[in-house]
Design a protein around this motif. Structure first.
Motif, PDB file in Angstrom:
ATOM      1  N   GLU A 250       1.789   1.914  -3.418  1.00 13.43           N
ATOM      2  CA  GLU A 250       0.605   1.873  -4.293  1.00 13.43           C
ATOM      3  C   GLU A 250       0.660   0.690  -5.257  1.00 13.43           C
ATOM      4  OE1 GLU A 250       0.245   5.745  -6.064  1.00 13.43           O
ATOM      5  OE2 GLU A 250      -0.279   6.667  -4.137  1.00 13.43           O
TER       6      GLU A 250
ATOM      7  N   GLU B  65      -5.849  -3.898  -6.186  1.00 17.34           N
ATOM      8  CA  GLU B  65      -6.858  -2.843  -6.165  1.00 17.34           C
ATOM      9  C   GLU B  65      -7.653  -2.776  -7.459  1.00 17.34           C
ATOM     10  OE1 GLU B  65      -5.013   0.777  -4.810  1.00 17.34           O
ATOM     11  OE2 GLU B  65      -4.788  -0.023  -2.788  1.00 17.34           O
TER      12      GLU B  65
ATOM     13  N   ARG C 153       0.837  -1.208   0.000  1.00 12.77           N
ATOM     14  CA  ARG C 153       0.000   0.000   0.000  1.00 12.77           C
ATOM     15  C   ARG C 153       0.868   1.253   0.000  1.00 12.77           C
ATOM     16  NH1 ARG C 153      -3.295  -2.988   3.732  1.00 12.77           N
ATOM     17  NH2 ARG C 153      -5.103  -3.772   2.595  1.00 12.77           N
TER      18      ARG C 153
END
Length: 144
Positions: free
Chosen positions: A88, A118, A85
Motif C-alpha cells: 500500500e 495514490e 501496491r
C-alpha cells in the motif's frame, strides 16, 4: 469609407477563421476517460553514495508511474508497482529477499523517493549498508 468597411470585413473574417475553432474547444466539456478515475501514482527514485541525500548528489535517478498503468524509466515498472501496491505504498514495509547473500562491507548508499502515491504526497529516504543490501531490499522497487 469603402476602405474602412473592407478592412473591418477582412478583420472580422480573419478573426472568425483563426478563433472559430478555438471557441468550440473552449466550450466543450472535458472528456471522462478511465485514466482520469485513478488517483495519480508517479514517483522519482534516486540512489547515490553516502549516508544522507543531503550530503551526496544522486548517481542515478528513474521515474516510476503506477497509475493508470506501469510506466516510466524504471527498468521493471510492472513488478515495482505490484510490489508497492502489495505494501500500500509503504516503503518501509518492502521485504528483503532472504535468499540473497551480501557481504558485510560498509559502503553506504542512500535511496530517495519523491512524488505522489495514490493521490498523496510521498517523500522517503533510506540508507543501506551497501548496493547489494539495497538490491535485495524491495527487489523490484529499488533495483535500478
Amino acid at each position: 469609407m469603402r476602405n474602412t468597411a473592407r478592412w473591418a470585413t477582412t478583420l472580422g473574417l480573419t478573426a472568425a477563421t483563426v478563433c472559430g475553432p478555438l471557441t468550440g474547444a473552449a466550450l466543450a466539456a472535458p472528456e471522462r476517460t478511465p485514466a482520469s478515475l485513478h488517483a495519480p501514482s508517479a514517483l522519482v527514485l534516486t540512489v547515490g553514495p553516502g549516508e544522507s541525500a543531503a550530503l551526496a548528489a544522486p548517481a542515478r535517478a528513474v521515474t516510476l508511474v503506477c497509475s493508470p498503468r506501469p510506466a516510466g524509466t524504471h527498468p521493471a515498472p510492472a513488478p515495482a508497482c505490484a510490489e508497492l501496491r502489495g505494501t500500500e505504498g509503504d516503503f518501509d514495509a518492502l521485504a528483503a529477499d532472504e535468499g540473497v547473500l551480501c557481504t558485510h562491507e560498509y559502503d553506504p548508499v542512500v535511496v530517495t523517493v519523491d512524488g505522489v502515491w495514490e493521490g498523496r504526497r510521498v517523500s522517503y529516504e533510506r540508507t543501506f549498508a551497501n548496493e547489494c543490501v539495497k538490491n535485495a531490499h524491495g527487489a523490484g522497487v529499488f533495483a535500478f
